[in-house]
Design an enzyme around this catalytic site. Structure first.
Site, short mmCIF file in Angstrom:
data_model
loop_
_atom_site.label_atom_id
_atom_site.label_comp_id
_atom_site.label_asym_id
_atom_site.label_seq_id
_atom_site.Cartn_x
_atom_site.Cartn_y
_atom_site.Cartn_z
N ASN A 18 0.84 -1.20 0.00
CA ASN A 18 0.00 0.00 0.00
C ASN A 18 0.88 1.25 0.00
O ASN A 18 0.57 2.25 0.65
CB ASN A 18 -0.95 -0.01 1.20
CG ASN A 18 -2.14 0.92 1.04
OD1 ASN A 18 -2.44 1.37 -0.07
ND2 ASN A 18 -2.80 1.23 2.13
N GLU A 44 2.00 -3.23 -4.94
CA GLU A 44 1.61 -1.83 -4.71
C GLU A 44 2.78 -1.04 -4.11
O GLU A 44 2.65 -0.35 -3.10
CB GLU A 44 0.36 -1.74 -3.83
CG GLU A 44 -0.73 -0.96 -4.52
CD GLU A 44 -1.99 -0.75 -3.72
OE1 GLU A 44 -2.52 0.37 -3.80
OE2 GLU A 44 -2.45 -1.69 -3.05
N ASP A 165 -1.17 -10.17 -4.46
CA ASP A 165 -2.52 -9.72 -4.18
C ASP A 165 -3.38 -10.07 -5.39
O ASP A 165 -3.35 -9.38 -6.40
CB ASP A 165 -2.50 -8.22 -3.92
CG ASP A 165 -3.88 -7.65 -3.62
OD1 ASP A 165 -4.86 -8.42 -3.67
OD2 ASP A 165 -3.97 -6.44 -3.34
N ASN A 167 -6.69 -10.19 -5.38
CA ASN A 167 -7.94 -9.42 -5.33
C ASN A 167 -9.17 -10.26 -5.66
O ASN A 167 -10.15 -9.76 -6.24
CB ASN A 167 -7.85 -8.19 -6.25
CG ASN A 167 -7.40 -6.96 -5.49
OD1 ASN A 167 -7.87 -6.70 -4.39
ND2 ASN A 167 -6.49 -6.20 -6.07
N HIS A 267 -2.66 -4.84 4.31
CA HIS A 267 -2.42 -6.26 4.12
C HIS A 267 -1.39 -6.74 5.15
O HIS A 267 -0.68 -5.94 5.76
CB HIS A 267 -1.86 -6.54 2.73
CG HIS A 267 -2.79 -6.22 1.61
ND1 HIS A 267 -3.40 -7.18 0.84
CD2 HIS A 267 -3.21 -5.02 1.10
CE1 HIS A 267 -4.16 -6.62 -0.08
NE2 HIS A 267 -4.06 -5.30 0.06
#
Length: 276
Positions: A18, A44, A165, A167, A267
């Protein structure tokens, strides 16, 4: 096929940061400095090489890591994936062979002896919007790429591990509030069918194989409300491996922060130890 011998297991961690700069200020740099993993996959990252914090780069260098980064060139400051390894990769590949996502910072893979490791940040959709259409296009292009990669790896007598990730929560056991999310991206029927087909095709969800009868373990919690405190999370960060490597998995843990104020991302790292 066997991976090259080693005194100990192969340990692989994966986490969505993030944003590497924000995560570094909150504790990621300290976490990485203490990591005993052989490979760390990051998603990310949200930074180009020149934007990486100096203290992080110094620590990476001092600890002997090799950093391979694929930033998002089409929208700087977004997405971005990276792989940290203890040895220099034999080869590096970026993208899934689809022009739309060539420089989107979504997929990066490196070859190590006997093993290809990839870091994935699959697009996050929003049902009924262009974002979902983008996600669906990625899924459509990614499935044949993964099939091709699996076949090529088998011909080369190597294993494949795709961390990141994804998603998508595959089953009801992969998110706490499954009743309220049936029409939301990440738990849409066609997304669940897509990832289920991937697992049926020969890839293995390593953590679920090790923990078949539990809810979670969740890997993402919203910053809103008390989702983290109540463990109202989603399991969307996976280790997806070819069967030979999956069979060597010995333990898996989600490194959940001890408290909300100790989080450095929304996360948590997923760490798996594999027998070589």
């Amino acid at each position: 096929m066997s991976l090259p011998p080693s005194p100990g297991p192969l340990t692989v961690s994966s986490v969505n940061l993030n944003g590497i700069r924000a995560a570094g200020r909150k504790g990621f740099t300290a976490w990485l400095a203490s990591s005993t993993a052989d490979v760390v996959c990051l998603q990310e990252v949200r930074a180009r090489p020149e934007d990486l914090p100096a203290d992080l780069l110094a620590m990476v260098r001092d600890r002997g890591w090799r950093l391979t980064l694929a930033p998002c060139e089409s929208a700087p400051g977004r997405s971005g994936v990276a792989v940290l390894t203890r040895t220099e990769p034999e080869a590096v590949r970026v993208g899934i062979g689809v022009a739309e996502f060539a420089d989107s910072g979504r997929y990066l893979e490196v070859d190590l002896p006997g093993l290809t490791v990839a870091s994935l940040y699959l697009p996050k959709g929003a049902a009924g919007t262009p974002r979902q259409e983008e996600k669906d296009r990625f899924l459509a292009g990614f499935a044949p790429y993964l099939a091709e990669r699996r076949e090529k790896a088998a011909a080369e007598d190597r294993e494949v591990l795709v961390c990141g990730d994804w998603n998508i929560a595959h089953t009801r056991a992969d998110l706490r509030n499954w009743r309220g999310n049936g029409t939301n991206s990440g738990f849409l029927p066609h997304e669940r069918e897509w990832i289920g087909s991937l697992f049926a095709s020969g890839y293995v969800d390593v953590v679920r194989a090790l923990h078949p009868d539990v809810d979670g373990p969740y890997t993402w919690w919203s910053y809103r409300g008390r989702a983290f405190d109540n463990d109202t999370g989603w399991r969307i960060d996976y280790h997806v491996a070819t069967p030979g490597l999956a069979a060597r998995a010995r333990s898996a843990v989600v490194e959940r922060a001890p408290g909300y104020d100790r989080r450095w991302s929304d996360h948590a790292p997923v760490t798996v130890r594999y027998r070589r």
